[in-house]
Enzyme design. Structure first.
Site, mmCIF file in Angstrom:
data_model
loop_
_atom_site.group_PDB
_atom_site.id
_atom_site.type_symbol
_atom_site.label_atom_id
_atom_site.label_comp_id
_atom_site.label_asym_id
_atom_site.label_seq_id
_atom_site.Cartn_x
_atom_site.Cartn_y
_atom_site.Cartn_z
ATOM 1 N N GLU A 166 46.140 -53.608 9.797
ATOM 2 C CA GLU A 166 45.318 -52.582 10.449
ATOM 3 C C GLU A 166 45.568 -52.573 11.959
ATOM 4 O O GLU A 166 45.507 -51.519 12.598
ATOM 5 C CB GLU A 166 43.840 -52.818 10.157
ATOM 6 C CG GLU A 166 43.461 -52.486 8.717
ATOM 7 C CD GLU A 166 41.958 -52.469 8.514
ATOM 8 O OE1 GLU A 166 41.366 -51.378 8.640
ATOM 9 O OE2 GLU A 166 41.386 -53.539 8.241
ATOM 10 N N GLU A 221 43.518 -55.329 0.273
ATOM 11 C CA GLU A 221 42.113 -55.723 0.166
ATOM 12 C C GLU A 221 41.495 -55.400 -1.188
ATOM 13 O O GLU A 221 40.591 -56.104 -1.654
ATOM 14 C CB GLU A 221 41.283 -55.036 1.267
ATOM 15 C CG GLU A 221 41.496 -55.593 2.656
ATOM 16 C CD GLU A 221 42.589 -54.882 3.424
ATOM 17 O OE1 GLU A 221 42.605 -54.972 4.661
ATOM 18 O OE2 GLU A 221 43.446 -54.245 2.775
#
Length: 716
Positions: free
Chosen positions: A115, A137
């Site tokens: 990210e 995730e």
């Protein structure tokens, strides 16, 4: 922690290098360290002495994910939401210094680490297939919490973003370039930094697409019919596939749908809300427990025999290499850098193993993940033979012939003659006791079971079966070998069905018992899948073969002797085998009937021979029976010493036969259910359905997890 270096072109290189850690991680410490750095960048920009920024790492990896221990322990939603928003502000600061920022990925970046890369204007990675990049995730029951969903949506569009996020795939650099999550590849770290500087000198735009007036999401927002239709169809597909057991993929879809209709900052808050909901969910806690803490317990060798040096295998022999299991084992070894000797009854048949490997490698060449030279080099590291003397320089030999004790013992004797005293022999058997097979071994202390699961090159689990005379050193070596081929080793006792097959069988038997009780077969199959199992109990029985299912139950009878109470399903199994001659999929006749193309449907005559008598049913009770039968058998395995680690029991259940990962595995199921509630439920089921639902007296002690969580933190 963050090294700041400016060159003559006013390009600043920020190198992340957290002290006292093997890798950089996202935590409160790094947030605080970046505050003065960002302020300095803004000052430089104000004075006209900043052209661009390169963000890279001083570690072997670029940046690891977030703090999973914190998320596992978190119990305050407001605190989680605030943490998520703080992380988003940190990433907004990175992408908003007034100049462009390039992420120079010198190593792996996954989860929150990636990210950070997405918050940069341009991403360049070293073309090294040891690196992995992406946002996995969802595999932990989570979603990206740093704006990754919203940024990916703006960069690639709703459809492509969802496919990447919902898959949880870890990409090689070439794959990452192909799907569009990075922008360029470099052949070396030096070239990567040069490319980053060149790009910055040629690109002055410092605003991201979502910060520019008039820009829109590729393919449109969910306000538009085509995107809305896609979201609806994916939501329906997820509901049919996951039965609402895994909320993370739906949360990703919701963020994309809702976030595409609003401005970027509002979309980020929407992402934070869904992220917080998931962190607080049982499914997320269970999956973090299994796939992080339990996995690291095994990874760090905490259930490996101690006192023995690390075994580093270089060359492996495989007997029965022409079959699917042997070929799969050989491929798993080869792709992890081991040489392989593939033996079968003739060299011609052994060559089928090489063909199997070639067919596995060709798609990698076509996709660019492997060169032709790399493929050919792997293929040349295979020796095919019918002569056991070729095993002379092997560190271990794995026998993977068909399930017949005499054949297995014969090939063992032939191979062992040529092995030195430091090599060990292993059998890949699903049901024959290792102690029995070792009776013919010239070195029974060097003989062990290595039970791979089909398909061997894909299933990430291997049962290491310790025979009566297997030495602890051999078990330790087997453990190291399994880790060397990137699989999860669990050590089990040489007992009937070992661990995985024994516990899996209880699911099958419970489903068959329901058929005997008069429940419709389609209901049994559907409820099994709704409970989270990959297949219905009757379908799984067919796939294994009804003879093997009955054989495991017969072994239970031999094991327990006078204490054995026949399972109610045995009557049905005997009838299917003896009266109807329907042994399963192998003969295209079992609980299902089979078409030529491999399609199957429930055998219509089941309703005649086992007439449905129960139209009303308690859905939750049937699901509880299907799952709790497995959980109790796993607990009995713990009590009897068949398996001695909660982490191994949990991962063995998830990888070995598909126990629902959203429950965290068979032992974590009890924690999820609540110990007192679980014991009370078992008593209800025992009173209604009999002694197979009785619990061991030491159940609270057996399921108490002393292995984790804090003890592991110091190892990571």
């Amino acid at each position: 922690m963050i090294y700041y270096k400016k060159d003559t072109n006013n390009i600043v290189t920020l190198t992340l290098d957290m002290q006292g850690r093997p890798m950089n991680v996202i935590n409160h410490e790094i947030f605080e360290a970046f505050v003065p750095v960002v302020e300095q960048l803004k000052v430089d920009k104000k004075w006209g002495t900043l052209r661009g920024v390169i963000l890279t790492s001083g570690k072997k990896t670029f940046l690891a994910g977030g703090d999973l221990e914190y998320l596992y322990q978190a119990d305050d939603p407001a605190e989680v939401f605030a943490f998520c928003e703080k992380m988003k502000k940190f990433l907004r600061d990175i992408e908003s210094p007034g100049v462009a920022v390039v992420a120079a990925l010198n190593g792996s970046a996954i989860g929150t680490g990636f990210e950070v890369a997405l918050a940069c204007h341009h991403r360049i990675a070293v073309n090294d297939n040891r690196m992995v990049l992406g946002l996995p995730e969802v595999e932990l029951g989570l979603i990206p919490g740093g704006g990754g969903i919203v940024r990916l949506m703006w960069l690639l569009g709703i459809e492509k973003a969802f496919q990447i996020l919902a898959s949880g795939h870890r990409y090689s650099p070439q794959e990452a370039l192909r799907v569009g999550i990075i922008d360029d590849l470099a052949s070396s770290q030096k070239e990567m930094l040069e490319m980053a500087k060149t790009w910055l000198l040629n690109n002055k735009e410092s605003r991201r697409p979502w910060d520019q007036a008039g820009r829109s999401i590729p393919g449109g927002s969910a306000k538009e019919a085509s995107a809305a239709d896609y979201i609806r169809s994916e939501a329906a597909r997820l509901a049919a596939k996951n039965h609402h057991n895994y909320p993370a993929p739906q949360a990703i879809l919701n963020v994309l749908s809702e976030g595409s209709k609003v401005d970027f900052d509002t979309a980020e808050r929407i992402e934070s809300r869904y992220y917080t909901q998931l962190v607080m969910s049982k499914q997320c806690k269970n999956m973090i427990k299994a796939f992080w803490f339990d996995t690291n317990y095994i990874k760090h060798g905490l259930n490996r025999p101690r006192g023995f040096g690390k075994f580093r295998p270089k060359k492996v022999g495989v007997i029965g290499a022409g079959g699917l299991m042997g070929s799969g084992i050989a491929y798993a070894c080869l792709k992890n850098g081991l040489e392989v000797v593939m033996k079968d009854v003739s060299k011609l048949i052994a060559e089928r193993g090489r063909d199997f490997v070639r067919n596995k490698l060709n798609p990698l060449v076509q996709s660019g993940e492997m060169t032709k030279n790399e493929r050919d080099s792997l293929l040349h590291s295979i020796i095919t033979t019918e002569d056991p003397s070729e095993f002379e320089t092997c560190d271990l030999v794995i026998e993977a012939v068909f399930e017949n004790a005499m054949v297995k013992q014969k090939v063992t004797k032939e191979a062992e003659v040529f092995l030195d005293e430091y090599a060990f022999m292993a059998s890949n058997t699903v049901s024959i006791p290792i102690t029995k097979l070792a009776e013919v071994s010239i070195r029974p202390d060097n003989y062990v079971g290595l039970h791979f699961f089909h398909p061997a090159d894909e299933v990430p689990l291997v049962e290491i079966v310790r025979g009566a005379q297997t030495s602890e050193e051999t078990v330790a070596r087997a453990f190291d070998f399994v880790k060397a081929i990137q699989k999860t080793p669990i050590v089990v006792k040489d007992d009937w069905g070992f661990y995985a097959a024994r516990v899996q069988n209880t699911y099958i038997l419970e489903g068959i018992t329901m058929l005997k009780e008069g429940y419709p077969p389609a209901l049994i199959e559907n409820l099994g899948q709704q409970a989270g199992m990959p297949k219905g109990a009757l379908a799984l029985a067919d796939d294994l073969g009804l003879n093997l299912v009955l054989n495991y139950e017969s072994q239970a009878g031999d094991h327990y002797g006078p204490k054995y109470i026949p399972h109610p399903s045995v009557v049905v199994l005997n009838k299917m085998l003896q009266e109807f001659n329907r042994p399963g999929r192998n003969k295209k006749a079992g609980f299902y009937e089979y078409e030529e193309g491999g399609q199957r449907s429930l055998w219509p005559e089941l309703s005649e021979h086992f007439a449905p008598q129960l139209s009303a049913f308690d859905r939750q009770e049937l699901i509880d029976r299907l799952l709790i039968s497995q959980v109790l058998e796993a607990i009995w395995c713990m009590k009897e010493g068949v398996i001695n680690s909660i982490a191994a029991a949990n991962l063995g259940s998830i990888y070995g036969w598909g126990f629902p990962s959203f429950k965290g595995g068979v032992i974590q199921f009890v924690t999820d259910y609540g110990l007192d509630a679980f014991m009370a439920r078992c008593k209800e089921l025992r009173d209604k359905h009999g002694p197979r639902f009785r619990i061991p007296k030491r159940l609270p002690e057996l399921v108490q997890d002393r292995e984790l969580v804090g003890d592991l933190v110091g190892l990571m």
